[in-house]
Structure formats: C-alpha cells, structure tokens
Design an enzyme around this catalytic site. Sequence first.
Site, mmCIF file in Angstrom:
data_model
loop_
_atom_site.group_PDB
_atom_site.id
_atom_site.type_symbol
_atom_site.label_atom_id
_atom_site.label_comp_id
_atom_site.label_asym_id
_atom_site.label_seq_id
_atom_site.Cartn_x
_atom_site.Cartn_y
_atom_site.Cartn_z
ATOM 1 N N HIS A 74 0.792 -1.232 -0.072
ATOM 2 C CA HIS A 74 0.050 -0.004 0.014
ATOM 3 C C HIS A 74 0.783 1.217 0.100
ATOM 4 O O HIS A 74 0.704 2.080 -0.888
ATOM 5 C CB HIS A 74 -0.930 -0.233 1.168
ATOM 6 C CG HIS A 74 -1.510 1.257 1.345
ATOM 7 N ND1 HIS A 74 -2.821 1.699 1.049
ATOM 8 C CD2 HIS A 74 -1.083 2.288 2.264
ATOM 9 C CE1 HIS A 74 -3.218 2.572 1.310
ATOM 10 N NE2 HIS A 74 -2.269 3.302 2.042
ATOM 11 N N GLU A 75 1.877 1.275 0.945
ATOM 12 C CA GLU A 75 2.711 2.661 1.127
ATOM 13 C C GLU A 75 3.461 2.652 -0.436
ATOM 14 O O GLU A 75 3.765 3.931 -0.649
ATOM 15 C CB GLU A 75 3.893 2.331 2.372
ATOM 16 C CG GLU A 75 3.108 2.193 3.549
ATOM 17 C CD GLU A 75 2.163 3.630 3.768
ATOM 18 O OE1 GLU A 75 2.512 4.689 3.215
ATOM 19 O OE2 GLU A 75 1.083 3.536 4.398
ATOM 20 N N HIS A 107 1.735 4.229 -3.061
ATOM 21 C CA HIS A 107 1.646 5.694 -2.863
ATOM 22 C C HIS A 107 2.854 6.480 -3.890
ATOM 23 O O HIS A 107 2.807 7.457 -4.659
ATOM 24 C CB HIS A 107 1.953 6.514 -1.785
ATOM 25 C CG HIS A 107 0.596 6.486 -0.828
ATOM 26 N ND1 HIS A 107 -0.651 6.668 -1.100
ATOM 27 C CD2 HIS A 107 0.330 5.715 0.608
ATOM 28 C CE1 HIS A 107 -1.592 6.572 -0.218
ATOM 29 N NE2 HIS A 107 -1.048 5.883 0.778
ATOM 30 N N GLU A 140 -5.590 7.160 -1.085
ATOM 31 C CA GLU A 140 -5.458 5.780 -0.001
ATOM 32 C C GLU A 140 -6.322 4.505 -0.934
ATOM 33 O O GLU A 140 -5.923 3.398 -0.682
ATOM 34 C CB GLU A 140 -6.342 6.186 1.178
ATOM 35 C CG GLU A 140 -5.525 7.037 2.242
ATOM 36 C CD GLU A 140 -3.935 6.542 2.353
ATOM 37 O OE1 GLU A 140 -3.796 5.258 2.663
ATOM 38 O OE2 GLU A 140 -3.189 7.471 2.480
#
Length: 427
Positions: free
Chosen positions: A287-288, A291, A367
Amino acid sequence: QRRVYRTTTHVPRELGQIMDSETFEKSRLYQLDKSTFSFWSGLYSEVEGTMILLCGGIPFLWNLSGQISGRAGFGPEYEIVQSLVFLLLATLFSAVTGLPWSLYNTFVIEEKHGFNQQTLGFFFKDAIKKFIVTQCILLPVTSLLLYIIKIGGDYFFIYAWLFTLVVSLVLVTIYADYIAPLFDKFIPLPEGELKQQIETMAKSIDFPLTKVYVVEGSKRSSHSNAYFYGFFKNKRIVLFDTLLEDYSALNKEAAEGEDGENEETKSKTKNKKQGCKNEEVLAVLGHELGHWKLGHTVKNIIISQMNSFLCFFLFAVLIGRKELFAAFGFYDTQPTLIGLMIIFQFIFSPYNEVLSFCLTVLSRQFEFQADAFAKELGKAKDLYSALIKLNKDNLGFPVSDWIFSMWHYSHPPLLERLQALKDAKQE
C-alpha cells in the site's frame, strides 16, 4: 460524532465478522475520551488566542522583545534580531501553555487505554530535546527568510518561495538520518525472510530501495506505523517495531507472562498480541509503495509548493497595507515577521480551512488507489486482515458520522476500505 460514540454500544451487524464486542467497547471508550479531550483543548486554544488578540498580547511581546534585544546592544534598526527574540519567546510561551494538555493526553488518556510507554522523565527529556532542535532549525531559517524578504525588491516573494522550497527539501532529506535518530533508535532490519520479501517486492515495482530500518517506537507509544523516505535512487523504508508481530515489545511481555507462574501477569498480557504477520506487513508496504508508484508523493509536493507560492504572492500584495498592522495593535511599525504572522495565520485562515478539506478529499482518493495497487500485487487478502489488526491495535472506532468523517478523516473509514478489497479477497 460524539453522539455516535455514546450511542453505538453494540457491534453493528456488518462488523460482526471482523470485530469482537470487547475490542469494540474499548475503541468506543478510547475515542470518546479523545473526543472530550479534543473539545476542551480546542476550546482553550480558541479562548487563549482570542484573549491574546483582545488584550494586545502580540504588540506587548514585540515590545518586550525590543527591550531584551536593546539591552543586548541591538537597537530598533536590528529588526531581524528582535524578530528572533519574539519568535523564541512566542514558541516558549506556546510550549509552556501546551505542556499541561500534552501531559494529560499522554499520562491520563493514552495511559488509561494502554498506549503510553513513557515515563515522566523520558517525557520531559523528549520535550526539552524537541524544543531545542526546533529552535536550532526555526531561528536560522526565519532569519534568512526575513533577510531575503528585506533585500528581495519587488520580486522578493519568488526568492522567499524558492528559499522555503529548498529548506523543505533539505529537511525531508536529513530528517530520518539526522533528526529522527535524536529521539528514537533506528536499527537495520536483520537479514531474514521478511527482509528478502521486502527487497523482492521493491524490485518488482522498480522501487530503488537501499535500506530497511526498524524504529523502536514502543519506547514512546504502542501505536504502529510505517513509512518510506528519500529522493531519487536512495529510498529507505522504516517499520515501527509495534507493526511487526516478531518485534513488538508487548508480545515479548505477553510471552514472558505466559511462561511465568503469576496468574495476574497472565491476565494482563494474554490479550496484548500486537502487530502483523510477515505477509500482512508486506501488504501494508505494498500500500505504502503504491503511493510512490502512483506519484502521490510528488503530487502532494507539487500542490504544497503551488499553495506556498500563492501565499507568498498574496503576502507581497498585502504586506504594504497599514490597516492590517493597525488592526493588530501595530500603529507605528510594520515588522516583517508580524506581517507574516498576521497574513499567514489570520488572514489566510478561512482559505486554509477550505484547502485542508480539499486535501483531505484528495488524500482519501489516494488511499483507495494505494489499496487498489496492493490488490494488483496480489496482497488483497493480507491487506484486508492487516487493516483489521491495525484498527484493533490502535483502537480505531469503525463507525462514524458521515459529515465528521468527510471533513476530518484523511483515510477512508475501515468499512469502506474493506469493502473495496472484499471482491479481490474473495477471488
């Protein structure tokens, strides 16, 4: 939102499979306490700020700063020196008035709900260290900014903006390597399966990873986190020990409690299992890294700098208006630092609220996109379980008033994120 905290006392049907009633009640009481604290501390802040304005606190502190710098041999012509004294006194006042609230939050609310890991001595040592480090950065940067504004001529706002851009990039670059280690211990993630898996995942998406660190966040709090930093080909990942099931200090305490003979110790630690398994940690990192891969970090920097340039431009337009200074008690002088404070803190206040809301909306969109990226990496199932664990570990309350959520939550509510992941998880 407080009404939601007070009245939602049973686990909603849609949460029945992912949250037990005990955790639900703990999170409800924690968020209710935080909400009460936020209300009273916010009210105090508003009253304090209003009284400072009505009683002429800003011109008083400016005159006091002039007296102090005058005694040191710096007359009124040394405006930058007087500005630095003013800034030091203002930040000292803010630190002192904010200390009781910080103490209460740490040693009453966080302590009551099992998050605080600090001793009183550690807290004060930390606070003093933060104040000194802040002054070491704030005072030189402010003096240079004021000097640039003074000598910049008609286009000073361009030079001031460029200066703040350089400073922000430098601070982002040096923070994790030189500033953060002053407060927390960073150790390289030991060789092993988790490190290999992280490096493999980073390589698969061309993330230029150079190092992976574990930070001992458990010395301060049992909240968990993870982030990456660095520019160009020098990216680094930082994992809080509280995020990792194998590193969490609470889990070690729990294990010791299970091995010992003291039943009271067992009862205190049996429910303290914390952190994520390796597969779940990889999903969180997926997920990070999403970004980064989707350009969210760069987009945020561009938006921030566009806003900064606009603010400096409007500052250049407004700085010459004497009525602004007069409204705040400065009838004979127009100090540059006071102008910055008036315009950026007060005049721009409504604009900043609108901008903050727009950035919150954008952040929620980012997100969802980062979750979708982790899903594409095949991490949907693990991210699904990781989000539930992190929500439990941090006592997040999964029910929210939609208007409150829309305005305040930079991350989508848990149920919305789980729903977006659900289809892929089932597949």
